[in-house]
Design an enzyme around this catalytic site. Structure first.
Site, PDB file in Angstrom:
ATOM      1  N   LYS A  21      31.043  49.243  49.662  1.00 10.96           N
ATOM      2  CA  LYS A  21      31.121  49.881  48.344  1.00 10.96           C
ATOM      3  C   LYS A  21      31.777  48.951  47.310  1.00 10.96           C
ATOM      4  O   LYS A  21      31.276  48.789  46.193  1.00 10.96           O
ATOM      5  CB  LYS A  21      31.942  51.169  48.491  1.00 10.96           C
ATOM      6  CG  LYS A  21      32.193  51.920  47.211  1.00 10.96           C
ATOM      7  CD  LYS A  21      32.785  53.306  47.508  1.00 10.96           C
ATOM      8  CE  LYS A  21      33.016  54.090  46.247  1.00 10.96           C
ATOM      9  NZ  LYS A  21      34.291  53.779  45.590  1.00 10.96           N
ATOM     10  N   ASP A 163      52.228  34.645  49.383  1.00 16.02           N
ATOM     11  CA  ASP A 163      52.455  34.064  50.708  1.00 16.02           C
ATOM     12  C   ASP A 163      53.468  32.934  50.649  1.00 16.02           C
ATOM     13  O   ASP A 163      54.279  32.772  51.559  1.00 16.02           O
ATOM     14  CB  ASP A 163      51.135  33.569  51.298  1.00 16.02           C
ATOM     15  CG  ASP A 163      50.377  34.694  51.970  1.00 16.02           C
ATOM     16  OD1 ASP A 163      50.797  35.114  53.058  1.00 16.02           O
ATOM     17  OD2 ASP A 163      49.387  35.170  51.386  1.00 16.02           O
ATOM     18  N   ILE A 229      42.185  41.315  41.583  1.00 15.92           N
ATOM     19  CA  ILE A 229      42.117  42.162  42.776  1.00 15.92           C
ATOM     20  C   ILE A 229      41.652  43.576  42.454  1.00 15.92           C
ATOM     21  O   ILE A 229      41.570  44.411  43.350  1.00 15.92           O
ATOM     22  CB  ILE A 229      43.480  42.201  43.521  1.00 15.92           C
ATOM     23  CG1 ILE A 229      44.630  42.453  42.543  1.00 15.92           C
ATOM     24  CG2 ILE A 229      43.705  40.902  44.295  1.00 15.92           C
ATOM     25  CD1 ILE A 229      45.962  42.668  43.214  1.00 15.92           C
ATOM     26  N   ASP A 277      46.476  12.566  17.084  1.00 18.55           N
ATOM     27  CA  ASP A 277      45.834  11.416  17.737  1.00 18.55           C
ATOM     28  C   ASP A 277      45.125  11.916  18.997  1.00 18.55           C
ATOM     29  O   ASP A 277      44.886  13.116  19.141  1.00 18.55           O
ATOM     30  CB  ASP A 277      46.807  10.245  17.971  1.00 18.55           C
ATOM     31  CG  ASP A 277      47.915  10.580  18.947  1.00 18.55           C
ATOM     32  OD1 ASP A 277      47.931  11.711  19.456  1.00 18.55           O
ATOM     33  OD2 ASP A 277      48.758   9.702  19.202  1.00 18.55           O
TER      34      ASP A 277
HETATM   35  N1  COA Z   1      36.525  45.084  44.037  1.00 13.89           N
HETATM   36  C1  COA Z   1      35.507  45.925  43.750  1.00 13.89           C
HETATM   37  N2  COA Z   1      35.683  47.238  43.476  1.00 13.89           N
HETATM   38  C2  COA Z   1      36.945  47.696  43.494  1.00 13.89           C
HETATM   39  C3  COA Z   1      38.041  46.876  43.779  1.00 13.89           C
HETATM   40  C4  COA Z   1      37.795  45.508  44.072  1.00 13.89           C
HETATM   41  N3  COA Z   1      38.797  44.664  44.361  1.00 13.89           N
HETATM   42  N4  COA Z   1      39.177  47.599  43.714  1.00 13.89           N
HETATM   43  C5  COA Z   1      38.815  48.834  43.379  1.00 13.89           C
HETATM   44  N5  COA Z   1      37.472  48.918  43.248  1.00 13.89           N
HETATM   45  C6  COA Z   1      36.658  50.081  42.852  1.00 13.89           C
HETATM   46  C7  COA Z   1      36.943  51.300  43.705  1.00 13.89           C
HETATM   47  O1  COA Z   1      36.116  51.295  44.834  1.00 13.89           O
HETATM   48  C8  COA Z   1      36.643  52.400  42.734  1.00 13.89           C
HETATM   49  O2  COA Z   1      35.234  52.506  42.643  1.00 13.89           O
HETATM   50  P1  COA Z   1      34.538  53.897  42.180  1.00 13.89           P
HETATM   51  O3  COA Z   1      35.108  54.243  40.855  1.00 13.89           O
HETATM   52  O4  COA Z   1      33.089  53.539  42.146  1.00 13.89           O
HETATM   53  O5  COA Z   1      34.893  54.879  43.258  1.00 13.89           O
HETATM   54  C9  COA Z   1      37.126  51.857  41.400  1.00 13.89           C
HETATM   55  O6  COA Z   1      37.053  50.436  41.538  1.00 13.89           O
HETATM   56  C10 COA Z   1      38.534  52.280  41.047  1.00 13.89           C
HETATM   57  O7  COA Z   1      39.396  51.917  42.099  1.00 13.89           O
HETATM   58  P2  COA Z   1      40.852  52.545  42.296  1.00 13.89           P
HETATM   59  O8  COA Z   1      40.739  53.932  42.821  1.00 13.89           O
HETATM   60  O9  COA Z   1      41.623  52.354  41.033  1.00 13.89           O
HETATM   61  O10 COA Z   1      41.482  51.592  43.365  1.00 13.89           O
HETATM   62  P3  COA Z   1      41.634  51.883  44.922  1.00 13.89           P
HETATM   63  O11 COA Z   1      42.850  52.747  45.103  1.00 13.89           O
HETATM   64  O12 COA Z   1      40.344  52.349  45.480  1.00 13.89           O
HETATM   65  O13 COA Z   1      41.944  50.441  45.490  1.00 13.89           O
HETATM   66  C11 COA Z   1      43.098  48.483  46.054  1.00 13.89           C
HETATM   67  C12 COA Z   1      43.144  49.763  45.237  1.00 13.89           C
HETATM   68  C13 COA Z   1      44.294  47.622  45.734  1.00 13.89           C
HETATM   69  C14 COA Z   1      43.071  48.819  47.539  1.00 13.89           C
HETATM   70  C15 COA Z   1      41.786  47.721  45.679  1.00 13.89           C
HETATM   71  O14 COA Z   1      41.836  47.425  44.306  1.00 13.89           O
HETATM   72  C16 COA Z   1      41.459  46.514  46.486  1.00 13.89           C
HETATM   73  O15 COA Z   1      40.888  46.618  47.565  1.00 13.89           O
HETATM   74  N6  COA Z   1      41.752  45.296  45.969  1.00 13.89           N
HETATM   75  C17 COA Z   1      41.431  44.064  46.622  1.00 13.89           C
HETATM   76  C18 COA Z   1      42.323  43.840  47.821  1.00 13.89           C
HETATM   77  C19 COA Z   1      42.055  42.513  48.485  1.00 13.89           C
HETATM   78  O16 COA Z   1      40.919  42.071  48.592  1.00 13.89           O
HETATM   79  N7  COA Z   1      43.137  41.828  48.921  1.00 13.89           N
HETATM   80  C20 COA Z   1      43.028  40.562  49.541  1.00 13.89           C
HETATM   81  C21 COA Z   1      43.206  39.434  48.584  1.00 13.89           C
HETATM   82  S1  COA Z   1      44.762  39.341  47.785  1.00 13.89           S
HETATM   83 MG    MG Z   2      47.411  35.145  51.125  1.00  8.25          MG
END
Ligand code: COA
Ligand code: MG
Length: 297
Positions: A21, A163, A229, A277
């Site tokens: 998703k 990290d 993120i 410059d």
């Molecule tokens: N990429 C794509 N879509 C994302 C997203 C991301 N990083 N983060 C959130 N979304 C989507 C959700 O699926 C949701 O979609 P919808 O409206 O179609 O249902 C929408 O954006 C709103 O999301 P929200 O409810 O505010 O966030 P969440 O609670 O679902 O997720 C996190 C919060 C932090 C878990 C999420 O942002 C995430 O997974 N971030 C990336 C984490 C990661 O990859 N970490 C490793 C590298 S540091």
């Molecule tokens: Mg890391």
């Protein structure tokens, strides 16, 4: 120094590789790059599922990535999972792999070599798959010079603050003083070796103003892009790395004035009360380059 490749990377959006998703959503946002994560964003018992999901996302044709670069972050070296990560996902022909916790040139060269074999097997052009190295440990910072020069596939150094703070026993602060040396070292080494420099993600999802401040600081330091993120972080980051119409006009005017003075045999000249410059001209050229990168001129 010109960059090693021409891909625009102002914003690179991370998402856990086991979330079809979020990959679908990330692909729909028009970001420069997405990074489908197999490392710390995925629980240990979900790694096989994440590899399958990323491969499905890349191969099934269900997701239209448009012009977005498709990157996969593999697990860290020395944990024995990288070979499996690549073996599972390479059939999807990602544009590149993001390597976390890189500490030596060898960490990059081993992967590069493995990729060459796979490219040949798949009939791909050798060297097509790019590498982006995350510097996020003390050893990574200390060995930046050999890392930056490690391999032709390497196109960017990414700075990872969280990290690093854990690795050196520092405490994360609002000012970022504890990571300033490393954050500077990454951007300097990137510039010296013609690589892009990409800044650490901003983890407070609700603090858009804080994100803007940190991104502006990164841009002023010479960073060319920043990790995101959450979809909410995309627009503020792109905004910072895209010059405004006024900035572009000012840069164009300055370059024109410089050309006139050059033609009449003057190097340095006074312009709107400042001495101008070559360093200022180069800065103006960087503004123009960023505008071109963003497709606005
Ligand atoms: N990429 C794509 N879509 C994302 C997203 C991301 N990083 N983060 C959130 N979304 C989507 C959700 O699926 C949701 O979609 P919808 O409206 O179609 O249902 C929408 O954006 C709103 O999301 P929200 O409810 O505010 O966030 P969440 O609670 O679902 O997720 C996190 C919060 C932090 C878990 C999420 O942002 C995430 O997974 N971030 C990336 C984490 C990661 O990859 N970490 C490793 C590298 S540091
Ligand atoms: Mg890391």
């Amino acid at each position: 120094m010109p960059f090693a490749d021409h891909q625009i990377r102002r914003v690179l959006l991370f998402m856990p590789g086991d979330s079809f998703k979020k990959i679908t959503k990330g692909a729909s946002l028009g970001v420069d790059s997405i990074i489908m994560d197999l490392e710390d964003g995925v629980a240990l018992n979900r790694k096989p599922e994440a590899r399958r999901t990323v491969t499905q996302a890349l191969t099934s044709g269900e997701i239209d990535f448009g012009a977005t670069e498709r990157l996969v972050r593999v697990n860290q070296p020395r944990k024995g999972m990288q070979a499996e990560d690549i073996a599972a996902t390479i059939v999807g022909r990602p544009d590149g792999y993001v390597l976390p916790k890189v500490e030596s040139a060898r960490d990059i060269q081993l992967i590069s070599h493995a990729l060459l074999e796979r490219e040949l097997l798949l009939g791909m052009e050798p060297g097509m798959i790019k590498l982006l190295a995350i510097i996020e440990t003390a050893r990574g910072v200390v060995n930046l010079r050999e890392i930056a020069a490690a391999d032709q596939r390497l196109v960017a150094l990414i700075f990872g603050a969280e990290d690093l703070v854990g690795d050196i026993g520092a405490v994360r602060s609002r000012s970022g003083a504890e990571v300033f040396y490393a954050r500077s070292a990454v951007v300097i080494h990137a510039a010296a070796f013609g690589l892009q420099a990409i800044d650490t993600p901003f983890i407070d999802l609700d603090d858009v103003e804080g994100l803007r401040v940190e991104t502006t600081e990164a841009m002023h330091m010479g960073y060319t892009g920043k990790l995101a993120i959450h979809p909410r972080q995309v627009a503020p980051i792109v905004d910072v790395f895209t010059p405004t119409a006024d900035e572009i006009a000012a840069a164009q005017k300055l370059i024109a004035a410089h050309e006139e003075h050059q033609a009449s045999g003057e190097g340095a000249f006074a312009y709107e009360g400042k001495m101008i410059d070559m360093p200022m001209i180069r800065a103006a050229e960087r503004v123009i380059a960023r505008a071109r990168t963003a497709g606005i001129i």
